[in-house]
Design an enzyme around this catalytic site. Structure first.
Site, PDB file in Angstrom:
ATOM      1  N   HIS A 191       0.764  -1.275  -0.018  1.00  0.00           N
ATOM      2  CA  HIS A 191       0.098   0.091   0.035  1.00  0.00           C
ATOM      3  C   HIS A 191       0.860   1.289   0.158  1.00  0.00           C
ATOM      4  O   HIS A 191       0.797   2.217  -0.515  1.00  0.00           O
ATOM      5  CB  HIS A 191      -0.837  -0.142   1.207  1.00  0.00           C
ATOM      6  CG  HIS A 191      -1.611   1.144   1.637  1.00  0.00           C
ATOM      7  ND1 HIS A 191      -2.715   1.715   0.846  1.00  0.00           N
ATOM      8  CD2 HIS A 191      -1.369   2.174   2.230  1.00  0.00           C
ATOM      9  CE1 HIS A 191      -3.151   2.790   1.203  1.00  0.00           C
ATOM     10  NE2 HIS A 191      -2.168   3.325   1.936  1.00  0.00           N
ATOM     11  N   GLU A 433      -6.084 -13.400 -12.193  1.00  0.00           N
ATOM     12  CA  GLU A 433      -5.084 -13.361 -10.918  1.00  0.00           C
ATOM     13  C   GLU A 433      -5.119 -14.609 -10.164  1.00  0.00           C
ATOM     14  O   GLU A 433      -4.466 -14.707  -9.364  1.00  0.00           O
ATOM     15  CB  GLU A 433      -5.530 -12.351 -10.230  1.00  0.00           C
ATOM     16  CG  GLU A 433      -7.130 -11.976  -9.574  1.00  0.00           C
ATOM     17  CD  GLU A 433      -7.286 -10.997  -9.151  1.00  0.00           C
ATOM     18  OE1 GLU A 433      -6.535 -10.071  -8.371  1.00  0.00           O
ATOM     19  OE2 GLU A 433      -8.576 -10.702  -8.808  1.00  0.00           O
ATOM     20  N   ASP A 457      -1.474 -10.181  -7.486  1.00  0.00           N
ATOM     21  CA  ASP A 457      -1.971 -11.631  -6.851  1.00  0.00           C
ATOM     22  C   ASP A 457      -1.661 -12.838  -7.723  1.00  0.00           C
ATOM     23  O   ASP A 457      -1.339 -13.867  -7.262  1.00  0.00           O
ATOM     24  CB  ASP A 457      -3.402 -11.517  -6.748  1.00  0.00           C
ATOM     25  CG  ASP A 457      -3.866 -10.828  -5.576  1.00  0.00           C
ATOM     26  OD1 ASP A 457      -3.071 -10.986  -4.570  1.00  0.00           O
ATOM     27  OD2 ASP A 457      -4.969 -10.375  -5.267  1.00  0.00           O
ATOM     28  N   CYS A 504      -3.080  -4.583 -15.207  1.00  0.00           N
ATOM     29  CA  CYS A 504      -3.397  -3.541 -14.220  1.00  0.00           C
ATOM     30  C   CYS A 504      -2.651  -3.765 -12.885  1.00  0.00           C
ATOM     31  O   CYS A 504      -2.747  -2.983 -11.757  1.00  0.00           O
ATOM     32  CB  CYS A 504      -4.838  -3.327 -13.941  1.00  0.00           C
ATOM     33  SG  CYS A 504      -5.767  -4.649 -13.178  1.00  0.00           S
TER      34      CYS A 504
END
Length: 573
Positions: A191, A433, A457, A504
Site C-alpha cells: 500500500h 489473478e 496476486d 493492471c
C-alpha cells in the site's frame, strides 16, 4: 560519516530533507497507588485539554489538505474526549481505587472498547471501538510525556521514516511538506509503495532497518530511482544528488512532451496506456499524465473510505464523476475487492487462517448479493455518462464468471424496464489473478469481453508466497518464466476469441517487463499515473517483432528470472 541504506525503489525521484520519525512511542506503564487523587485528576484534565488542542489543529489541517469528510474522524475523537460519562468514570476510578491516571484510563477505555465491539448488530457503534483506541493512545501519550506522531501537523519539509505506512497514515500526508519516505518493510506492490506513486514522491520500501538506523532530524537523501538512502550525507554528496535530481527533472520534462501523443511502438503498433485509480479525484492525475483510459478503478476504496456501506446513489455519483472526467475514454471499474488485507469495520468477516485464500472479492459479492446488486445498479446508471466497463475480481472458474454476469444482466434488465438510461455497450470482463483461471483462459475467453491481468496476486498465488512477507519476498518474481507462460496463455486465449487483454498490476509499468509484454502482445497497460509517460517513451523505442523474439526466448529457453532480465538488457540496451 554518511550511512548508506539499501531498499526497494518504490517511486521514482530524489529528495533530501530532515527525518520525521513516524514511529509509535512506548506507551507502557505500571499501575501505582497514589496519595492525592485530586492532583491526579488535575493531571488527567491537563492531558485531556492537550489532546483536544492537538486534535483541533489536526482536524483543521486534515480539512484543508484532504477535505471536510476525511476530517470528520477527528471530530469524532473530540466528541469522545468530551464525553462526561467516560471522563467521569475515569475520575471516579482514580478517587475510589486511588490509582494513577494511566491505570484508570486503560481500565475504563478497555471497558468501552469491549462494549462497542460487542454490538454486533450495529456496525456504526462497532466502529467506535477503533475511535476509542485512537483517543486512548493520544491521551496516554500526554500522560506519559511522550510524543505521538501526527503526520497532519507536519509544517516543514521532511522525509518520513516508518516501519510501514498504513492507509490512515498516508491519508494525512501533505505533499507540500512530505518530500519522500523510507520504510522498514514492504515491496513495490505494498500500500505504501502504491500511495507514494500516487502522491508522486520518491520512496524506498523494505529497507529492513530505517527506523533503527535513522534518528529524528537527521538529513536523509532518498533516491527512489535506485533504492538508496544516505543518512547524514556530506556537502559533496548533497551536491551530487541535487544534480541527479535536476537530471531526473529534465527527463520528466522530456517525457511530458509525450502527454498528448498516442502510445505507439517503433514499428507502428498502437496500444493503450491507462491509469490505476482509487477515487474519482485521481482522474485529474491520470489525465495530467496522458492516460488513454482508466484500466483499473479500485472501487473498494469507496467502501474503505466510508463509515457504512455506501449507498447506490453515493456510488453512482463517484462512478459518474470518473467516467465524465475521462471525456469518453474507457473507465474499467473493478467490483468490490474486499477481504485479504482489506477489511471493513462495519462488515465483519469470518476470522480465517489464510484470508488471501478465503472469503474475498467476488466470493463475497456472490454470497452477499444485496451488496453486489447495489454496486452493479450504480455502475449501470453511471454507464450512461461515458464509456464504462466492469470487471469481476478473483474469478477462479467459468461458473463464477457466468453467475456474476447473470446478476449483472438481471440488474440491467430491471433498470431498462424501469426506464432508466443504461449504455448498450458496457464491456464485462474479469481479473486474471488466479493460476487456475489462467490455465483455462481459452474457456473463459468465450464468455468474458476482456481480461485484465492482476500480476500482484497472480505472482503471489503462482509462487505460493505472501507478497507482504519479507521472508519470502525473493519469490516475488515478475520476470520468472513460469509467470510469463501464464501471461502468454491468457493473451493468446483472448486474441483467439477476438477479445483484448490488459494488465493492471504493477508489472504493467515495470520498465524491464514492458519489452516482454510488448512481445507477448499485451493490448492495454494500466499503471500508476506517474509511470505512463515514461512507459510511452520506452514503447516508442521498441520493435514488436524483435520483442516477440525476446518474449519467445524468455518463455521457452530461460530457466530463471536472472536469465530473463539479462535477455531483456541484451535486446534493449
Amino acid at each position: 560519516m554518511t550511512k548508506m541504506l539499501k531498499g526497494i525503489a518504490a517511486s521514482d525521484g530524489i529528495a533530501a530533507a530532515k527525518a520525521y520519525m513516524l514511529v509509535q512511542p512506548d506507551l507502557s506503564f505500571s499501575e501505582t497507588k497514589i496519595d492525592d487523587p485530586e492532583a491526579e485528576i488535575a493531571r488527567l484534565n491537563d492531558a485531556v485539554a492537550a489532546s483536544k488542542k492537538e486534535l483541533e489543529v489536526i482536524k483543521t489541517k486534515a480539512a484543508e489538505n484532504l477535505g471536510d469528510e476525511e476530517a470528520q474522524v477527528f471530530e469524532a475523537h473530540l466528541t469522545i474526549l468530551s464525553d462526561p460519562e467516560m471522563l467521569g468514570q475515569i475520575s471516579d476510578k482514580i478517587k475510589n481505587d486511588k490509582v494513577n491516571a494511566e491505570a484508570a484510563v486503560k481500565s475504563v477505555t478497555d471497558m468501552f472498547i469491549q462494549m462497542f465491539e460487542g454490538m454486533t448488530d450495529n456496525a456504526y457503534m462497532q466502529e467506535r471501538a477503533g475511535d476509542v483506541r485512537d483517543v486512548t493512545k493520544r491521551l496516554m501519550s500526554h500522560l506519559l510525556g511522550v510524543t505521538l506522531p501526527s503526520p497532519a501537523l507536519i509544517n516543514e519539509e521532511v522525509v518520513i521514516v516508518a516501519h510501514d505506512l498504513t492507509p490512515s497514515d498516508t491519508a494525512q500526508l501533505y505533499r507540500k511538506y512530505v518530500k519522500g519516505f523510507i520504510t522498514d518493510i514492504g515491496g513495490r506492490t505494498s500500500h505504501s509503495a502504491i500511495m507514494s506513486r500516487t502522491l508522486e514522491i520518491p520512496a524506498i520500501v523494505g529497507s529492513g532497518s530505517a527506523t533503527d538506523d535513522i534518528k529524528a532530524d537527521q538529513t536523509v537523501i532518498i533516491d527512489g530511482i535506485n533504492g538508496d538512502a544516505l543518512v547524514d550525507p556530506s556537502d559533496a554528496e548533497l551536491k551530487e544528488y541535487q544534480q541527479k535530481a535536476d537530471d531526473f527533472a529534465a527527463q520528466k520534462a522530456e517525457w511530458a512532451q509525450l502527454k498528448n501523443e498516442q502510445s505507439v511502438t517503433a514499428d507502428g503498433k498502437q496500444v493503450t496506456l491507462g491509469a490505476n485509480i482509487g477515487t474519482p479525484k485521481d482522474v485529474e492525475g491520470a489525465t495530467d499524465n496522458g492516460a488513454e483510459a482508466v484500466g483499473l478503478f479500485r472501487s473498494e476504496f469507496l467502501y474503505m473510505d466510508a463509515s457504512e456501506l455506501p449507498s447506490e446513489d453515493d456510488q453512482f455519483e463517484a462512478y459518474k464523476q470518473a467516467v465524465e472526467g475521462m471525456n469518453g475514454k474507457q473507465v474499467v471499474v473493478r467490483t468490490m475487492d474486499i477481504g485479504g488485507d482489506k477489511k471493513l469495520p462495519y462488515l465483519p468477516l469470518p476470522e480465517e487462517q489464510n484470508p488471501f485464500l478465503g472469503y474475498r472479492a467476488i466470493r463475497i459479492s456472490l454470497d452477499r448479493q444485496d451488496i453486489f446488486r447495489t454496486q452493479l445498479r450504480a455502475l449501470l446508471r453511471a454507464s450512461a455518462y461515458g464509456r464504462l466497463a466492469v470487471m469481476f475480481p478473483m474469478i477462479a472458474t467459468v461458473k463464477e464468471f457466468k453467475d456474476a454476469k447473470a446478476v449483472f444482466e438481471e440488474e440491467k434488465a430491471k433498470l431498462v424496464a424501469d426506464g432508466v438510461k443504461v449504455s448498450d455497450d458496457i464491456e464485462v470482463g474479469m481479473m486474471m489473478e488466479i493460476p487456475a483461471a489462467a490455465m483455462i483462459a481459452d474457456k473463459l475467453a468465450k464468455y468474458a469481453d476482456f481480461f485484465s491481468i492482476g500480476t500482484n496476486d497472480l505472482i503471489q498465488y503462482s509462487m505460493a508466497a505472501d507478497r507482504g512477507n519479507e521472508h519470502v519476498s525473493y519469490l516475488y518474481q515478475p520476470y520468472n518464466p513460469s509467470l510469463l507462460r501464464l501471461i502468454k496463455n491468457i493473451i493468446d486465449a483472448s486474441h483467439k476469441e477476438g477479445k483484448w487483454t490488459g494488465m493492471c498490476g504493477e508489472m504493467a509499468g515495470d520498465q524491464v517487463a514492458v519489452p516482454l509484454l510488448a512481445g507477448l502482445g499485451l493490448d492495454e497497460y494500466s499503471m500508476s499515473a506517474t509511470s505512463i509517460l515514461k512507459t510511452r517513451s520506452l514503447l516508442k523505442k521498441l520493435d514488436t517483432n524483435k520483442m516477440k523474439e525476446l518474449a519467445d526466448k524468455a518463455v521457452t529457453e530461460c530457466e530463471t528470472t536472472e536469465e530473463v532480465v539479462d535477455l531483456v538488457h541484451k535486446y534493449t540496451d
